[in-house]
Each structure stands twice: as structure tokens, then as C-alpha cells.
Design an enzyme around this catalytic site. Structure first.
Site, PDB file in Angstrom:
ATOM      1  N   ASP A 129     -10.216  10.485   8.658  1.00  0.00           N
ATOM      2  CA  ASP A 129      -9.940  10.004   7.298  1.00  0.00           C
ATOM      3  C   ASP A 129     -10.530   8.605   7.104  1.00  0.00           C
ATOM      4  O   ASP A 129      -9.850   7.687   6.644  1.00  0.00           O
ATOM      5  CB  ASP A 129      -8.439   9.982   7.042  1.00  0.00           C
ATOM      6  CG  ASP A 129      -8.107   9.855   5.548  1.00  0.00           C
ATOM      7  OD1 ASP A 129      -8.996  10.137   4.723  1.00  0.00           O
ATOM      8  OD2 ASP A 129      -6.977   9.462   5.220  1.00  0.00           O
ATOM      9  N   LYS A 184       4.486   0.215   8.423  1.00  0.00           N
ATOM     10  CA  LYS A 184       4.137   1.502   7.814  1.00  0.00           C
ATOM     11  C   LYS A 184       5.337   2.439   7.953  1.00  0.00           C
ATOM     12  O   LYS A 184       5.651   2.924   9.039  1.00  0.00           O
ATOM     13  CB  LYS A 184       2.909   2.092   8.519  1.00  0.00           C
ATOM     14  CG  LYS A 184       2.432   3.409   7.934  1.00  0.00           C
ATOM     15  CD  LYS A 184       1.165   3.865   8.653  1.00  0.00           C
ATOM     16  CE  LYS A 184       0.627   5.157   8.067  1.00  0.00           C
ATOM     17  NZ  LYS A 184      -0.635   5.569   8.722  1.00  0.00           N
ATOM     18  N   GLY A 227       0.810  -1.205   0.000  1.00  0.00           N
ATOM     19  CA  GLY A 227       0.000   0.000   0.000  1.00  0.00           C
ATOM     20  C   GLY A 227       0.846   1.258   0.000  1.00  0.00           C
ATOM     21  O   GLY A 227       1.993   1.259   0.480  1.00  0.00           O
TER      22      GLY A 227
END
Length: 961
Positions: free
Chosen positions: A795, A693, A670
Site C-alpha cells: 500500500d 495508531k 490522520g
């Protein structure tokens, strides 16, 4: 000579001859009557024998008297008239008779009562019953009769009571019944009747009691039933009725009981209902779609015993004066949207203190706000069930709760209660179920809990309780399930708790600060199904006695400090049934667990002299002190380290580089504006798959995003939030700053992948969608209503919804999160506010981020899931949006916009095709929630608690299809 004839006749008269003539005449008359009577008796006799012949298995002695040795009028269950000696009543109640009801029953022409309830008669109801013109009472209930109700039953013109309940009858209610002008009682409960309630029934003006509960009648309630001026009870629950309750029913002033529960009725209750129906004793309207406020005039129904209105859409402030309803026994108003922001919104509780017969008070799953009234301690000592859960109540649980000595169930979970659990709760000796979960209760668990010897379920999940688990819980010998997870409990697990052999469902002590070893007494829990001790500091060996817990189907010991060999017996023989991840010193077990072999660990152990060990310890201590000094100096610029407690792993840049194969393109799963996400295998965590991440620190805002996310994960935890494993703030091999977050890997990818990936062929069913949406809504409910301070995600979109092996949804990426009510950097009014298409319209005007903005994003997410259309698709421009696209399809054209894959799943399933109406209702309801959440005005958006409740209702419907 003529004058002498009478003298001659008189002189010829003989008393003996006269007596002879009289006797002859009498015998002739008697023989005529006898012949007539015997003929009738013979007809009844033959009919009864035919009835007996079709009873295949009469229990021993049930019909033993039905033989030639006794006159038929002396047979058991048979009653004859005194004058004609004809059968007037046949009553064979509850004899366990099996077989068929003979058509010859129609030959019992003098029959006034036919009573055969609670037997096993099968087959159809013989149409010959129509011959019984004298019949007044017909009871065929509680049998296995099938077929249709014969229309010619209308020939029984004197019929007063008809009970055909609890059979297997099909077809409609024949309109011919409306000809029975003397009918006062009809019960058709629990059959398979369809075709609605025929309006012709309104012609039976003598009707006093009518019940058709448990049939799939469908249709609406006909207005003609308002002609039943003598009606006292009306039961039509579970009948799939729709439409409004006709106003004519409210004019039936003699009505005492009305039950229309579990239908699809709409509309509101008339303001004057309490004046129009003053004799009401029971009102059951739960499980419908009724709206509006609850009329205060209900206070006039002074005889009311039960008011059940839960699971509707009633709203507004409760203004009923319950003090006038002194005899009320059960009051169920839960799963509505009652409540207001007024200071006295809960004052109605005070008016219940005079209701001394109150046994059930259910106000759960509403929108009540404000202080939990102390007056709940003044409620009836007959109260058995108190449900105030899943509201927005705050304050303390009052000490006076000990007055409720009759209480068996206490539910105040899912509120905002603070303070301690009062020790006076220990005086409620009858308590069986206690739900105090998801509040902000603090302090210790009182020892007095051990006095609740009747306790079956205790749920204290997700509070701020501290201290030790009281060993007095070992006195709760009926306890089946115990939830103490997600608190701040410490100390050791009490041995007495593990000796509770009654624990057969759940023992969840996870997410606390428990330490010490797991006592071997855990083996006493041999009936337990689920044991969760994860995320504690429990150390030592895994006791082999756990293998004796043969009932375990789920065991979690992950994220502890266990060491030593993993057993191979019992639950440990099933890899999918238990988890020991995060215990780095474990070995053994089955090969599939990929743990090191225990003998290899032992083989490399060496013994050292004592003085060598002392030197090593001293050197190690000195090294640790030096490292600690260096770390403290560096930690000022590494905020993320503050979120990691001792339970989290510490990893370096090199370890993450190795875990992701050098952050290779093949491992990239991603990309975002501030980060890239890689799949990896973390050797330091037993080779677990993780998601790493990596922040793009060169991009403006990435540093702030990292700090926000660290702060968020430090304050929140929930089963539907992505679980963080650790963080890393270091430098790479080129000397550049490096920051990363390590998460639990979600094997099923993101919701966006399931919706829009061109590679995937899997499809989500409507039930899976409902479960996913409930997971996301529950996460929002948690961060909005159960966190201090309140967290706004900022978000929410399908890319940030991750799915695990069990398709459970987890909300991730808190890089744009805000913490309401604080003055920290998180609440800066500048910067990016979500993703275009998902961000609330008020953010574009410069408004502060709020929880209502998350609800808007969730509404768009729902519509995207249902339609498979991205809010940024080309068709949505010039004022036309996904919200408008969906709202235009409501209410009658929803299937036109639903993703074809969802529809195809149900079209392929014959069982669900038979429930097309329910499925369409679920589709429409889900889209309606999405539209309600994504309104332009924040004030018009649905409350997230209501969203959770509505989605759960949809899921329950789907699970029953």
C-alpha cells in the site's frame, strides 16, 4: 708596342700591394656581413629585453644572466643558431615567472621553439606570434593566460606541436588552426573553451595526438575527425559532448588511447570494435549514456591496459575472454546493468586469473546475480581495489581471499552473502577499506580483523553477526570510521576500542544487544565526529569523560538503560547534537531537555533496614510471578506482544489515553479504513512526541491488519522505515478490546500533506524530492532484497511516506504487508490489495502480491510528486492514466507536466537558471524512472536497485548545480 703592355703590367706587379688589396676587400665583405649580423642580433636583443621588462616578478637568479656582460646567446633559456647567431629557441620552463607575454616576441623571427610552461603568465596570447613563420614548437601550458586563441596563429605554417593546456582561455577553437598542415600534437586541456569541436580540424591529416579535456565544448564529435589516419591518442573527457561516437573514429586503426569520459554520449559500441581498433591500450568511456552489450571482440585488444566503462547503461551477459588481455591493469565496469540469469553469468571471473597485472576490478552497482565465484581468490596478487558491491551475489566470502595480498579496498556490501567472515582476511595487511554491509553474514567477527593495521574504514552494518566485539580491533591504529550497527552483537564495549585516538569520523554500534556500562575511556575519542550507541542495553552512568570528546557533533545514546545525571559540557551543551531519549532514569542536563532535577530524585530516596529490603524483594518477586502467569495466559490472544523485546516500552490503554488527551479531535492527525492516528506526548518516554495508531477493531480486516503490521515490525528495521516504539493490546474502560501501535512522531507530516494540503505554503525543491525518493526506494530495496522472508508493502502511497525534522522520508503502514515464501495468514489471496490508483494492475486480475507491485506503486508516487496530480483525479478516466499522461510528455515536453512550484523554485535562483539544461535533464530523468516503474507489465518495470542508482545519479547532478 701593344705586345709589350702585358710585360709592363706584370713587371709592375707587387706582392705587398696585392696582399693589401685582398685584405681591404676581405674587411669590406666582413664589415658588410657583420653589420648584417649585428643588426639581426640587435633586433633579438631588444625583443628579449622587452620580454624581460614585462615579467614583473622574476624569481631571484631566474633571469640574472640577461645583462650586457654576456652575449644574448649565452643568456639562460636562450639558444642561437650557429650560422647567423639569431635566437632559435626561448625555453623558460618552470621558473615561476609572473607578468605578461610581450608582443615583441613576434620580432624573434628565427624562433623555432617557444617554451614557457608552468609559470604565471597572464593576459592574452599576443597575436604577434603569427609572425613567427619558422616556429615549430609552442608550449604555453600551465599559466594563467586568458582571452581567445588568436586565429592568426595559422600563419605559423611550420608548427608541429601546440600546447595551451591549463590556462583560462575562452571562446572557440579557431577554425584557422586547420591550416596548420604539419601539426601532429595539440593540447587544449583545462581551459574554458566552448563552441564544440570544429569539423575543419579534420583537415589536419598529420594529427597524431589531440586533447581538449576539461572544456565545456558541447556539440557532437564531427565525423571529419575520421580523416586523422595517423591519430594515436584522442582525449575529450569532461567536454559536455553529446550524440553518438562517429563510426569513422573506429576506422583509425593506429589509435591507442581514447578518452571520452564524463560526457553525454549515446549509442552502442560496434560489434567489431576489437578488430577495428586492435592497438587500443586505454579506453575511457565512463560517465556517459552508452547502451547495449559489451562486444566480445574486445578480447582482440591484446595490448589493453585500462578499460573504464562505469556509469553507463551497458547491459547483458559479459562474454569477453579476459584471458587474452594479459596486460590489463584496471577494469572498471561498475554502475551498469550487466548481468543475466544464466548459471554461468559470473564465469568471466575465471578468465581473469591470467591477468597478473590487474590492479583495479570494479563491478559494483550492476545487476550481477548468482554465486560469488570462488575464483576471486585466484585473481592477481597485484589487485588493489576489488568492488563487487551492490549486486545480487550470494554464497560465502571464500577463504582463498587471503591470496589477494595487494588488496587495499574490498567492497562486497549490498549483496546476499551468507556464512562467516573468513579469518583469513586478517592476512591482507594492506587493506584500508572494507565494505561488507547489508549482507546476511553470520557468526562472530574474527579476531584476525585486529591484524589489519592499515585499516581506515570497516563497515559491517546490517548483517547477522553475533558474539562480542573483538578487543583486537584496538590494534587498528589508523581506523577512522567503524560501522557495526544493525547486527546481533552482545557483550561489553571493549575498552581498547575506545582508546583508538585515530577514530575521528564515525563509531556506530547501534541496534545491537550490547550491555554493561560505557567505559570512561570513551573520553579518548576526542577527535570523533559521530558516536551512535542507540538501541542497546548499555546501563550505568553517562561518563563525564564524554564531555572531553570536543569533536563530537552527533551523539546518540537513546533507547538504552543509562541512569544518573546528564553532563552539561562538550556535546551535551548542544541540544540538537545529541539524544538520550528512551533512558527513563536520566536526570539533570540543561533546562530545555525537560529532564527531572537530580537533587529532587535524591531527596525522595529513603534508606530502609536490610530486613525490610529483603521482604520487599521477596514480595516483589512473588507479585511478578503471579503477574507473569496471568500475562502468559492472556498472551495467546495478544499476538502483538511477541514483537516487543525488552528494549521497547510497555504502555497501557490509560497511558495512551492520557498521552493523546483522551484521543481528542484536536490531536487527530490522520484517518484510515482500519485506524485513526493521534499525536501524543508519552510521559513514560521522557515526554517524547509520538504518533498513536488506534485500530478500528469493529471494521472487518482491522484485526488482521494489526497482526500483519506487528509481524512486519518484528522482522524489519531500516533508517527509512517508520520506527515503532511499542504496541498496546488491552481493553478500554468499557471492556472493549483495544489495540494500538505507537510510532516515532514525524514532525514534517506526510508526503501527501506537502503535495496536496491547502494549508501548507512550503514547496519541495527538486533536490529535496530526489532525497525523498531515494529514501523510499532504499526502503523498498531493503524489504525486497535484504529481508528474509521478502516483504511486500502492498500500500505504498504519499500518505504512508512520513518526513522527520531533517526531511528524511520513512515508509510506514504495513497493515497490508505480505511475506513471500511463507504459508502464514499473511499470504492469503483474498482481501484488499492496496489503494486504487496506486495498486498494480495485475492485482485487479487476482494475481498474488509481489515486490514488482510495490515498484508500480512507487512509479505512480514519483509521477504524483513531479506533477502534483493524484492518480485518482477526474481527468484520469476511460483508459487515460497518470502513467500515460507522463509518458506522452517524454522526452521533449516534460516541463509541460511538471508541478509549477518545482519550476518556480529554480526560476527564482539565478545560479540554477544558468544550469537550465542540467535541471531539465534531471526532471526528464526522474519522470522517466516513474514511467519505467509503472509499466503495466511487471517484467518491463525497472528493478528497484537500478532505481536507487539512477536517483542517486540525479541527486549528484543536482548537488553540483
Amino acid at each position: 708596342m701593344n705586345s709589350k703592355k702585358p710585360i709592363l703590367c706584370l713587371s709592375s706587379f707587387s706582392p705587398i700591394r696585392f696582399l693589401f688589396y685582398v685584405i681591404v676587400i676581405f674587411l669590406i665583405i666582413f664589415s658588410i656581413n657583420s653589420a648584417s649580423c649585428d643588426g639581426g642580433n640587435e633586433t633579438d636583443y631588444q625583443a628579449l629585453l622587452k620580454i624581460k621588462s614585462m615579467i614583473t616578478q622574476p624569481p631571484y637568479g631566474a633571469l640574472s644572466s640577461w645583462n650586457n656582460s654576456l652575449h644574448l646567446c649565452e643568456w639562460s633559456g636562450v639558444t642561437c643558431g650557429k650560422r647567423h647567431r639569431r635566437v632559435t629557441s626561448l625555453a623558460l620552463d618552470s621558473l615561476g615567472l609572473e607578468g605578461f607575454l610581450s608582443p615583441h616576441v613576434g620580432n624573434l623571427s628565427f624562433l623555432r621553439e617557444l617554451s614557457l610552461p608552468n609559470n604565471n603568465f597572464q593576459g592574452v596570447i599576443p597575436s604577434e606570434l603569427g609572425r613567427l613563420s619558422r616556429l615549430r614548437f609552442l608550449y604555453l601550458n600551465e599559466n594563467k593566460l586568458n582571452g581567445a586563441i588568436p586565429g592568426n596563429i595559422s600563419s605559423c605554417s611550420k608548427l608541429e606541436e601546440l600546447d595551451l593546456s591549463e590556462n583560462r582561455l575562452v571562446g572557440g577553437i579557431p577554425k584557422e588552426i586547420s591550416f596548420l598542415s604539419k601539426l601532429i600534437f595539440v593540447s587544449l586541456e583545462d581551459n574554458n573553451l566552448t563552441g564544440g569541436i570544429t569539423p575543419f580540424l579534420g583537415n589536419i591529416t598529420s594529427m597524431e595526438e589531440f586533447s581538449a579535456v576539461g572544456n565545456s565544448l558541447g556539440g557532437s564529435i564531427p565525423d571529419t575527425l575520421g580523416h586523422w589516419k595517423n591519430l594515436k591518442t584522442f582525449y575529450c573527457s569532461h567536454c559536455k559532448l553529446y550524440g553518438t561516437i562517429p563510426h569513422s573514429l573506429y576506422n583509425l586503426s593506429l589509435l591507442t588511447e581514447i578518452s571520452l569520459a564524463d560526457n553525454q554520449l549515446t549509442g552502442s559500441l560496434p560489434t567489431a570494435i576489437g578488430t577495428m581498433l586492435p592497438n587500443l591500450v586505454l579506453v575511457q568511456l565512463w560517465g556517459n549514456q552508452l547502451t547495449g552489450p559489451l562486444p566480445p571482440s574486445i578480447s582482440n585488444c591484446s595490448r589493453l591496459l585500462g578499460l573504464e566503462l562505469l556509469e553507463n547503461n551497458f547491459s547483458g551477459k559479459l562474454t569477453i575472454d579476459f584471458a587474452k588481455l594479459r596486460d590489463i591493469s584496471f577494469l572498471s565496469l561498475g554502475s551498469n546493468t550487466f548481468g543475466s540469469k544464466e548459471a554461468d553469468a559470473m564465469k568471466f571471473i575465471d578468465t581473469l586469473k591470467n591477468c597478473t597485472k590487474l590492479e583495479i576490478l570494479d563491478l559494483g552497482y550492476c545487476a550481477f546475480k548468482g554465486l560469488l565465484p570462488r575464483s576471486i581468490g585466484n585473481l592477481s596478487n597485484q589487485l588493489q581495489h576489488l568492488h563487487l558491491g551492490e549486486n545480487q551475489l550470494h554464497g560465502n566470502l571464500p577463504i582463498s581471499i587471503d591470496n589477494l595480498v595487494g588488496l587495499t579496498s574490498l567492497h562486497v556490501g549490498g549483496n546476499q552473502l551468507t556464512g562467516n567472515i573468513p579469518s583469513t582476511i586478517g592476512k591482507l595487511q594492506k587493506l584500508q577499506v572494507v565494505f561488507l554491509y547489508k549482507n546476511q553474514l553470520s557468526g562472530t567477527i574474527p579476531d584476525a580483523i585486529g591484524n589489519l593495521s592499515s585499516l581506515i574504514t570497516l563497515d559491517l552494518f546490517s548483517n547477522m553477526l553475533e558474539g562480542v566485539i573483538p578487543s583486537s580491533m584496538g590494534n587498528c591504529h589508523r581506523l577512522l570510521e567503524l560501522y557495526l550497527n544493525d547486527n546481533k552483537l552482545n557483550g561489553r564495549i571493549p575498552t581498547r576500542l575506545l582508546q583508538l585516538s585515530s577514530l575521528s569520523k564515525v563509531l556506530n554500534l547501534s541496534q545491537n544487544n550490547l550491555f554493561g556500562s560505557l567505559p570512561t575511556e570513551v573520553g579518548y575519542l576526542n577527535k570523533l565526529t559521530t558516536l551512535d550507541l542507540s538501541y542497546n542495553n548499555i546501563s550505568g552512568n553517562i561518563p563525564s569523560s564524554l564531555g572531553d570528546c570536543v569533536g563530537l557533533s552527533k551523539l546518540s545514546l537513546k533507547a538504552n538503560l543509562f541512569q544518573g545525571e546528564v553532563p552539561t559540557l562538550g556535546v551535551f551543551a548542544n541540544e540538537s547534537a545529541f539524544s538520550v531519549l528512551g533512558n527513563s532514569k536520566l536526570c539533570g542536563g540543561f533546562v530545555d531537555f525537560v529532564l527531572p532535577k537530580c537533587n529532587e530524585i535524591k531527596k525522595h530516596k529513603k534508606k530502609f533496614p536490610l530486613f525490610v529490603i529483603v521482604i520487599l524483594i521477596a514480595f516483589t518477586f512473588l507479585a511478578i510471578m503471579c503477574l507473569a502467569y496471568a500475562w502468559c495466559k492472556k498472551s495467546r490472544r495478544q499476538l502483538s506482544q511477541s514483537l516487543m523485546t525488552d528494549r521497547f516500552l510497555k504502555v497501557s490503554y490509560n497511558q495512551l489515553l492520557k498521552a493523546t488527551n483522551g484521543f481528542s479531535e484536536a490531536n487527530l492527525i490522520g484517518n484510515g479504513g482500519f485506524s485513526s492516528i493521534y499525536k501524543g506526548i508519552l510521559d513514560e518516554d521522557n515526554g517524547r512526541f509520538v504518533a498513536v495508531k488506534v485500530l478500528h477493531l469493529q471494521n472487518q480486516g482491522a484485526q488482521r491488519s494489526f497482526m500483519r503490521e506487528c509481524e512486519a515490525w518484528r522482522n524489519i528495521r531500516h533508517r527509512n522505515l517508520l520506527r515503532i516504539i511499542t504496541s498496546c493490546s488491552s481493553i478500554d474502560f468499557q471492556g472493549n478490546d483495544f489495540k494500538a501501535l505507537v510510532y516515532e512522531f514525524m514532525s514534517k507530516g506526510s508526503l501527501h500533506d506537502w503535495l496536496h494540503s491547502s494549508e501548507g505554503t512550503s514547496r519541495l525543491s527538486l533536490l529535496q524530492i530526489a532525497n525523498i525518493l531515494i529514501d523510499v526506494a532504499s526502503a523498498l530495496d531493503y524489504i525486497h532484497n535484504h529481508c528474509l522472508p521478502t516483504v511486500v508493502h502492498g500500500d505504498l502511497k504519499p500518505r504512508n511516506i512520513l518526513l522527520d525534522d531533517d526531511m528524511v522520508a520513512h515508509v510506514g503502514d504495513f497493515g497490508l504487508a505480505r511475506f513471500l515464501g511463507t504459508t502464514s495468514y499473511q499470504n492469503s489471496s483474498t482481501g484488499i490489495r492496496g489503494t486504487i490508483g496506486y495498486a498494480a494492475p495485475e492485482y485487479g486480475l487476482g494475481n498474488e502480491m509481489t515486490s514488482s507491485g510495490d515498484v508500480y506503486s512507487f512509479g505512480i508516487l514519483i509521477l504524483e510528486v513531479m506533477t502534483k496530480k493524484n492518480p485518482s483525479d477526474d481527468i484520469f478516466n476511460e483508459g487515460f492514466s497518470l502513467h500515460k499522461f507522463a509518458s506522452m510528455a517524454l522526452p521533449d515536453h516534460v516541463t509541460d507536466i511538471i508541478d509549477v512550484n518545482i519550476l518556480n523554485i529554480y526560476q527564482e535562483d539565478e545560479n540554477t537558471m544558468q544550469n537550465a539544461m542540467k535541471i531539465n535533464e534531471c526532471l526528464a530523468s526522474t519522470v522517466k524512472i516513474g514511467v519505467s516503474c509503472s509499466m503495466d507489465s511487471p517484467q518491463q518495470r525497472m528493478d528497484i536497485k537500478t532505481v536507487v542508482r539512477e536517483l542517486q545519479h540525479i541527486r549528484n547532478t543536482l548537488q553540483n548545480i
